[in-house]
Design a protein around this motif. Structure first.
Motif, PDB file in Angstrom:
ATOM      1  N   TYR A  44       0.690  -1.580   0.355  1.00 26.51           N
ATOM      2  CA  TYR A  44       0.216   0.252  -0.131  1.00 26.51           C
ATOM      3  C   TYR A  44       0.950   1.434   0.088  1.00 26.51           C
ATOM      4  O   TYR A  44       0.623   2.341  -1.017  1.00 26.51           O
ATOM      5  N   PHE A  45       1.140   1.115   0.569  1.00 26.55           N
ATOM      6  CA  PHE A  45       2.583   2.549   1.368  1.00 26.55           C
ATOM      7  C   PHE A  45       3.670   2.956   0.776  1.00 26.55           C
ATOM      8  O   PHE A  45       3.841   3.841  -0.447  1.00 26.55           O
ATOM      9  N   LYS A  46       4.375   2.070  -0.776  1.00 27.94           N
ATOM     10  CA  LYS A  46       5.142   1.787  -1.604  1.00 27.94           C
ATOM     11  C   LYS A  46       4.332   2.372  -2.804  1.00 27.94           C
ATOM     12  O   LYS A  46       5.245   3.069  -3.725  1.00 27.94           O
ATOM     13  N   GLY A  47       3.150   2.892  -2.902  1.00 30.27           N
ATOM     14  CA  GLY A  47       2.504   3.083  -4.327  1.00 30.27           C
ATOM     15  C   GLY A  47       2.825   4.950  -4.129  1.00 30.27           C
ATOM     16  O   GLY A  47       1.910   5.707  -4.363  1.00 30.27           O
ATOM     17  N   LEU A  48       2.976   5.180  -2.574  1.00 32.06           N
ATOM     18  CA  LEU A  48       2.730   6.714  -2.285  1.00 32.06           C
ATOM     19  C   LEU A  48       4.334   7.251  -2.279  1.00 32.06           C
ATOM     20  O   LEU A  48       5.558   6.665  -2.473  1.00 32.06           O
ATOM     21  N   LYS A  49       4.121   8.839  -2.502  1.00 37.98           N
ATOM     22  CA  LYS A  49       5.740   9.247  -2.909  1.00 37.98           C
ATOM     23  C   LYS A  49       6.513   9.713  -1.462  1.00 37.98           C
ATOM     24  O   LYS A  49       7.170   9.403  -0.317  1.00 37.98           O
ATOM     25  N   PRO A  90      -3.047  12.266  -1.911  1.00 39.27           N
ATOM     26  CA  PRO A  90      -2.248  11.305  -2.157  1.00 39.27           C
ATOM     27  C   PRO A  90      -2.588   9.471  -2.821  1.00 39.27           C
ATOM     28  O   PRO A  90      -2.697   9.172  -3.079  1.00 39.27           O
ATOM     29  N   GLN A  91      -3.216   9.315  -1.220  1.00 39.24           N
ATOM     30  CA  GLN A  91      -3.386   8.453  -0.454  1.00 39.24           C
ATOM     31  C   GLN A  91      -4.947   7.700  -1.531  1.00 39.24           C
ATOM     32  O   GLN A  91      -5.247   6.725  -1.491  1.00 39.24           O
ATOM     33  N   PHE A  92      -5.893   8.880  -1.863  1.00 37.66           N
ATOM     34  CA  PHE A  92      -7.064   8.473  -2.177  1.00 37.66           C
ATOM     35  C   PHE A  92      -7.193   7.742  -3.453  1.00 37.66           C
ATOM     36  O   PHE A  92      -8.161   6.624  -3.639  1.00 37.66           O
ATOM     37  N   GLN A  99      -6.794   3.436   7.421  1.00 40.02           N
ATOM     38  CA  GLN A  99      -6.699   4.669   7.147  1.00 40.02           C
ATOM     39  C   GLN A  99      -7.388   5.984   7.358  1.00 40.02           C
ATOM     40  O   GLN A  99      -7.562   6.851   7.483  1.00 40.02           O
ATOM     41  N   ARG A 100      -9.085   5.770   6.911  1.00 43.30           N
ATOM     42  CA  ARG A 100      -9.641   6.565   6.229  1.00 43.30           C
ATOM     43  C   ARG A 100      -9.751   6.738   7.758  1.00 43.30           C
ATOM     44  O   ARG A 100     -10.374   8.435   8.197  1.00 43.30           O
ATOM     45  N   HIS A 101     -10.023   5.835   8.772  1.00 44.22           N
ATOM     46  CA  HIS A 101     -10.572   6.754  10.574  1.00 44.22           C
ATOM     47  C   HIS A 101      -9.496   7.712  10.938  1.00 44.22           C
ATOM     48  O   HIS A 101      -9.785   8.455  11.540  1.00 44.22           O
ATOM     49  N   LEU A 106     -10.314  11.362  11.674  1.00 48.02           N
ATOM     50  CA  LEU A 106      -9.971  11.751  13.070  1.00 48.02           C
ATOM     51  C   LEU A 106      -9.038  12.742  12.655  1.00 48.02           C
ATOM     52  O   LEU A 106      -9.049  13.357  13.648  1.00 48.02           O
ATOM     53  N   TYR A 107      -8.157  13.321  12.033  1.00 44.69           N
ATOM     54  CA  TYR A 107      -7.553  13.733  11.954  1.00 44.69           C
ATOM     55  C   TYR A 107      -8.223  15.548  11.571  1.00 44.69           C
ATOM     56  O   TYR A 107      -8.101  16.438  12.257  1.00 44.69           O
ATOM     57  N   ASN A 108      -8.899  15.166  10.821  1.00 46.97           N
ATOM     58  CA  ASN A 108     -10.055  16.464  10.702  1.00 46.97           C
ATOM     59  C   ASN A 108     -10.577  16.968  11.433  1.00 46.97           C
ATOM     60  O   ASN A 108     -10.715  17.709  11.593  1.00 46.97           O
ATOM     61  N   LYS A 109     -11.095  15.445  12.346  1.00 51.95           N
ATOM     62  CA  LYS A 109     -11.692  16.007  12.929  1.00 51.95           C
ATOM     63  C   LYS A 109     -11.275  16.755  15.111  1.00 51.95           C
ATOM     64  O   LYS A 109     -11.664  17.743  15.261  1.00 51.95           O
ATOM     65  N   TYR A 110     -10.090  16.363  14.762  1.00 44.57           N
ATOM     66  CA  TYR A 110      -9.475  16.706  16.093  1.00 44.57           C
ATOM     67  C   TYR A 110      -7.981  17.696  15.724  1.00 44.57           C
ATOM     68  O   TYR A 110      -7.516  17.992  16.629  1.00 44.57           O
ATOM     69  N   LYS A 111      -7.646  18.158  14.758  1.00 46.43           N
ATOM     70  CA  LYS A 111      -6.627  18.056  14.453  1.00 46.43           C
ATOM     71  C   LYS A 111      -6.433  20.065  15.459  1.00 46.43           C
ATOM     72  O   LYS A 111      -4.975  19.548  15.042  1.00 46.43           O
ATOM     73  N   GLU A 112      -7.001  20.078  16.323  1.00 46.45           N
ATOM     74  CA  GLU A 112      -6.353  21.580  17.096  1.00 46.45           C
ATOM     75  C   GLU A 112      -6.298  21.404  18.302  1.00 46.45           C
ATOM     76  O   GLU A 112      -5.501  21.398  18.876  1.00 46.45           O
ATOM     77  N   TYR A 113      -6.183  19.561  18.377  1.00 46.19           N
ATOM     78  CA  TYR A 113      -5.540  18.718  19.276  1.00 46.19           C
ATOM     79  C   TYR A 113      -4.164  18.504  19.105  1.00 46.19           C
ATOM     80  O   TYR A 113      -3.496  18.213  20.584  1.00 46.19           O
TER      81      TYR A 113
END
Ligand code: SAM
Length: 257
Positions: free
Chosen positions: A19-24, A208-210, A233-235, A239-246
């Motif tokens: 999975y990850f080797k397909g990403l930059k 890029p993961q999409f 990964q989607r979870h 979580l990042y989008n919901k809690y990024k100020e923390y």
């Protein structure tokens, strides 16, 4: 070895790698942030020795090579990542001074006081920030620099959903002042730190993961472990989008005392 003989663990390991080797990049970051962190370190000569620990396929290493002189050794546990890393170095025309090798961050192949600069983006957590800071110190020359990114809390308290997630996955996550104190205790003068901007996560890591996720789910259609990996990964992204100020990643830069 046939798939039947592989343990579930080995299979998951291969899946994660595929999975990850397909990403930059395999973690949050950006060329701009790599350049900014480098601006807080000493200017290096052509003879300088640099290590990029947990380099993955080398997204940040090639940026580092652009902005500095010296010989860079990238080290990663996964041979597939290193193969891609070395191909990327050839494509970037820097293979004469950027080399990837397979190895583990808990048994680094360097001499004491050999390195001028230790770099590690999104990887020190594999042995833990405190242990990495302590164990890698001996490989640096006196006045050499270390620059790492590490997951950190931005507030003294946070909602239990995100606290529980990190406690289950990386309980060593901590506040910025506590990370800086650990660094100081491990023998460095903390010279700078800064929070990675959101685009390091959204634009350079999650977006890029999409397409990779869509292709991966097609390739592994019906495979439960693959579906779980993508759901995970989607979870994380939600979580990042919901809690990024923390919480987020912080670049910590220090000089060996
Ligand atoms: N630095 C890259 C980046 O920012 O794109 C990769 C970050 S990725 C989140 C963490 C990396 O650490 C992976 O490439 C993984 O293979 C590597 N890794 C995990 N355990 C390791 C170990 N014990 N020694 C060396 N590398 C390791």
């Amino acid at each position: 070895m046939s798939n039947e003989l592989k343990t579930i663990h080995e299979f998951d390991f291969t899946l994660i790698c595929n999975y990850f080797k397909g990403l930059k990049r395999q973690g949050p970051g950006s060329p701009e942030v790599t350049q900014k962190a480098l601006s807080f370190t000493n200017e290096l000569s052509d003879n300088a020795r640099i290590a990029d620990i947990g380099c993955g396929t080398g997204g940040q290493t090639m940026a580092l090579a652009n902005y500095t002189k010296g010989q860079i050794t990238g080290i990663d546990l996964f041979p597939d990542f290193i193969e891609i890393f070395n191909r990327n170095a050839i494509e970037a025309h820097c293979e004469d001074r950027v080399k990837g090798i397979v190895g583990s961050m808990d048994a680094l192949p360097f001499q004491e006081e050999e390195l001028d600069l230790i770099w590690s983006e999104g990887a020190i957590y594999n042995i833990g920030f405190e242990r990495g800071m302590n164990e890698w110190n001996k490989f640096l020359k006196k006045n050499g620099f270390i620059a790492v990114t590490e997951a950190s809390w931005f507030t003294p308290e946070r909602p239990s959903e995100i606290d529980d997630f990190w406690m289950a996955n990386y309980p060593e996550i901590d506040t910025i002042p506590r990370k800086i104190a650990q660094m100081e205790k491990a023998g460095y003068i903390p010279t700078a730190h800064f929070i990675l901007p959101e685009n390091c996560w959204t634009e350079h890591f999650y977006a890029p993961q999409f397409p990779v996720q869509e292709a991966f789910l097609k390739e592994y259609a019906g495979n439960e472990a693959a579906a779980d990996l993508i759901a995970g990964q989607r979870h994380e992204e939600n979580l990042y989008n919901k809690y990024k100020e923390y919480y987020g990643y912080v670049f910590y830069i220090g000089k060996k005392r």
